[in-house]
Write a protein that holds these residues in place. Structure first.
Motif, PDB file in Angstrom:
ATOM      1  N   SER A 241       2.569   7.608   3.921  1.00  0.00           N
ATOM      2  CA  SER A 241       2.109   7.905   3.001  1.00  0.00           C
ATOM      3  C   SER A 241       0.575   7.855   3.510  1.00  0.00           C
ATOM      4  N   PHE A 242      -0.750   8.140   2.510  1.00  0.00           N
ATOM      5  CA  PHE A 242      -2.234   8.027   3.352  1.00  0.00           C
ATOM      6  C   PHE A 242      -2.526   6.226   2.964  1.00  0.00           C
ATOM      7  N   LEU A 243      -1.784   5.704   2.399  1.00  0.00           N
ATOM      8  CA  LEU A 243      -2.128   4.387   1.948  1.00  0.00           C
ATOM      9  C   LEU A 243      -1.171   3.012   2.737  1.00  0.00           C
ATOM     10  N   LYS A 244      -0.375   4.127   3.677  1.00  0.00           N
ATOM     11  CA  LYS A 244       0.919   3.031   4.964  1.00  0.00           C
ATOM     12  C   LYS A 244      -0.414   3.186   6.356  1.00  0.00           C
ATOM     13  N   THR A 292       4.395  11.885  -1.337  1.00  0.00           N
ATOM     14  CA  THR A 292       4.229  10.413  -2.246  1.00  0.00           C
ATOM     15  C   THR A 292       4.965  10.349  -3.652  1.00  0.00           C
ATOM     16  N   SER A 293       5.939   9.437  -3.708  1.00  0.00           N
ATOM     17  CA  SER A 293       6.649   9.738  -5.013  1.00  0.00           C
ATOM     18  C   SER A 293       5.443   8.798  -5.506  1.00  0.00           C
ATOM     19  N   ALA A 299       4.167   0.350  -5.417  1.00  0.00           N
ATOM     20  CA  ALA A 299       4.962  -0.198  -4.315  1.00  0.00           C
ATOM     21  C   ALA A 299       3.900  -0.514  -3.387  1.00  0.00           C
ATOM     22  N   GLU A 300       3.240   0.436  -3.460  1.00  0.00           N
ATOM     23  CA  GLU A 300       2.036   0.086  -1.854  1.00  0.00           C
ATOM     24  C   GLU A 300       1.176  -0.120  -2.284  1.00  0.00           C
ATOM     25  N   LEU A 301       0.648  -0.195  -3.474  1.00  0.00           N
ATOM     26  CA  LEU A 301      -0.643  -0.560  -4.199  1.00  0.00           C
ATOM     27  C   LEU A 301      -0.584  -1.818  -3.923  1.00  0.00           C
ATOM     28  N   GLN A 302       0.456  -2.837  -4.343  1.00  0.00           N
ATOM     29  CA  GLN A 302       0.653  -3.847  -4.523  1.00  0.00           C
ATOM     30  C   GLN A 302      -0.076  -4.896  -3.353  1.00  0.00           C
TER      31      GLN A 302
END
Length: 563
Positions: A241-244, A292-293, A299-302
């Motif tokens: 994911s881009f957030l990762k 991305t689901s 979960a990643e935003l947290q």
């Protein structure tokens, strides 16, 4: 007034200080309420200015993201603010990928990997839905080159083939490269202009960017990175994911968290359906590997410091900041209403700022108010904003010219590659053998294709043109400005003469004579006009300026110079 005043508008805001202190604490959850229009951009910009962390701002859609991007560019310019778009329209439709968007995505990934000073990345759900190659994979598939490096030309050739670059005669779009003797032209996905790498033996002698239309160098650079198409969905590289991918220290702003999850969920369901309908003859990656689901997004935003602008069901804020802003009033092009409102604001202690798209618009405001003859308190800034607002806390009234005059306001996205779509080289590649072309010195001939010829022991590309009596002319690619596609009467076959024939010279001379006659006639007409007594019209009134300013579309360059 210059743009330098913009940062000062919110510099002393107590609520901004609270926001800055809250952002400084890791993994804090902050809720901002009461912000409308471009007030959000002001708050994000001022928060970033005093922070040492990178920012990610997730808007509802591409249009909203582009407008907010333009707002932030007024504060920081294009060196600090980046746009991260989606690369395609539908899952598994690789042929619908937009190369211009792929360039922008690769530029963002490359910037994050470069470890330069923090930046603001503006994006939207469609872009976050797509997973990206991991940092490790991108570094492994990135070729860094600088002047003075010792690299074999054959080695670079193999690397580009491994990156699935196409070898062509002329570079016109990302993912292509060309080799001419000791010169390699390559269009990396990390930059919107191609690079020209010049070798001296096995040493990199110079690196320059160049314009694909003119083939002329534009800038000398010391080092470059060559990146392949990072959105190639058939590749086997591991993705995340881009957030990762972004730094864990990033502060994430989300316009609407519930809408983000809903949008991602809809995309994911469509991807599952599209995957089920794919042909089994070709092996495709499962949706979980490429996309991305909504559960992963939540979960990643947290894991980040998170700032939201809307009330959200699944979000509990540790800090609530309430602003008191209102949308810009509607004036319906009535200057008496605008003038009364500005003076009312002044009486209540508010500062009035009119944000204009150009110097011409700012001058129109001055002319209109001067001719009305009434006192009015305001300041103009040439810095186009998306939407005006009134901030009751800071006593600011920030109005936009396009809302006052009800003009259409268009967003602008950096898109250097798209500007080069209709280029001479690309048009040349589309020509088929036998098409008619015109050479300014030798006249009309037939296109004979692109050929490699030997010039003083060196292989060079040239355009083959065929003339009467089987005469052949080879034109260097550096003389493309002398060639154009033949435009004549529909269905009429042009006459082709022998090279060196006087016919083309006579035709040019005849045309020049006709042009001179037309010029002479025009000069005579204008001379008569100068001698005749004219009528002096009164200077433009404020009504004329108001009419010009209220034109709903942006002025063209010709309109700007004419008024």
């Amino acid at each position: 007034m210059t743009k330098s005043i913009i940062p000062l508008l919110y510099e002393q805001s107590p609520k901004l200080r609270k926001l800055q202190n809250a952002i400084a604490q890791s993994q804090n959850k902050i809720s901002l309420k009461g912000l409308v229009g471009s007030a959000r951009s002001f708050v994000v910009a001022e928060a970033f200015r005093s922070s040492d962390k990178p920012f990610l701002w997730i808007l509802r859609d591409k249009e909203e993201a582009a407008y907010c991007l333009n707002d932030l560019e007024q504060f920081f310019g294009e060196e600090i603010v980046f746009f991260y778009p989606g690369s395609y329209r539908r899952p598994y439709q690789i042929e619908e990928t937009d190369n211009a968007n792929v360039l922008l995505r690769a530029e963002v990934l490359n910037r994050i990997n470069s470890r330069k000073k923090p930046a603001i990345i503006v994006t939207y759900p469609d872009a976050l839905f797509e997973k990206v190659v991991t940092r490790k994979e991108l570094e492994r598939n990135t070729q860094k080159i600088k002047t003075g490096d010792t690299i074999s030309l054959d080695f670079l050739n193999e690397v580009l083939f491994e990156y699935k670059f196409n070898r062509v005669d002329f570079v016109t779009e990302p993912g292509e490269f060309a080799v001419r003797g000791g010169i390699v032209d390559v269009f990396s996905f990390s930059h919107d202009q191609p690079y020209r790498i010049e070798f001296f033996g096995d040493e990199i002698d110079s690196i320059r960017t160049f314009d694909v239309e003119t083939q002329l160098s534009t800038e000398k650079v010391k080092k470059i990175t060559i990146i392949p198409n990072v959105e190639n969905k058939f590749s086997k590289e591991s993705r995340e994911s881009f957030l990762k991918y972004i730094s864990p220290a990033t502060t994430v702003f989300v316009s609407d968290l519930d809408f983000l999850e809903e949008r991602i969920s809809g995309f994911f369901e469509k991807a599952k359906v599209a995957f089920a309908e794919l042909s089994e003859e070709i092996q495709h990656s499962h949706p979980e590997k490429l996309f991305t689901s909504p559960e992963n997004i939540r979960a990643e935003l947290q894991e980040f410091s998170l700032v939201t602008f809307e009330h959200n069901q699944h979000f509990t804020a540790s800090d609530d900041l309430v602003f008191h802003t209102r949308p810009q009033p509607a004036f319906n092009k009535k200057f008496d209403l605008l003038l009364a409102n500005l003076n009312e604001n002044e009486a209540r202690g508010y500062s009035n700022y009119l944000f204009c798209s150009s110097e011409q618009q700012a001058q129109r405001f001055h002319d209109i108010f001067d001719q009305i003859g009434k006192s009015v308190h305001y300041q103009t800034l040439v810095a186009p904003l998306h939407e005006g607002f009134i901030d009751d806390d800071e006593k600011l009234a920030c109005y936009t010219d396009h809302q006052i005059f009800e003009r259409y306001h268009k967003f602008q996205i950096k898109n250097g590659y798209a500007k080069k779509q209709a280029i001479s080289l690309k048009e040349l590649n589309k020509l088929t053998v036998g098409d008619y072309v015109t050479h300014i010195d030798h006249g009309i001939g037939k296109f004979g294709g692109l050929k490699k010829i030997d010039v003083e022991g060196k292989q060079q590309e040239a355009i083959k043109l065929m003339y009467g009596e089987r005469d052949i002319l080879y034109v260097s690619i550096h003389s493309l400005h002398k060639i154009s596609k033949y435009n004549g009467k529909d269905g009429a076959v042009p006459k082709i003469y022998k090279l060196g024939s006087a016919a083309w010279k006579k035709l040019k001379q005849k045309t020049k004579s006709r042009v001179k006659k037309i010029a002479f006639d025009l000069i005579s007409v204008y001379a008569k006009r100068r001698l005749d007594k004219g009528f002096a019209y009164a200077p433009d009134s404020y009504l004329q300026h108001e009419l010009e300013a209220s034109f709903i579309y942006e002025d063209t360059p010709d309109q700007v110079t004419a008024t």
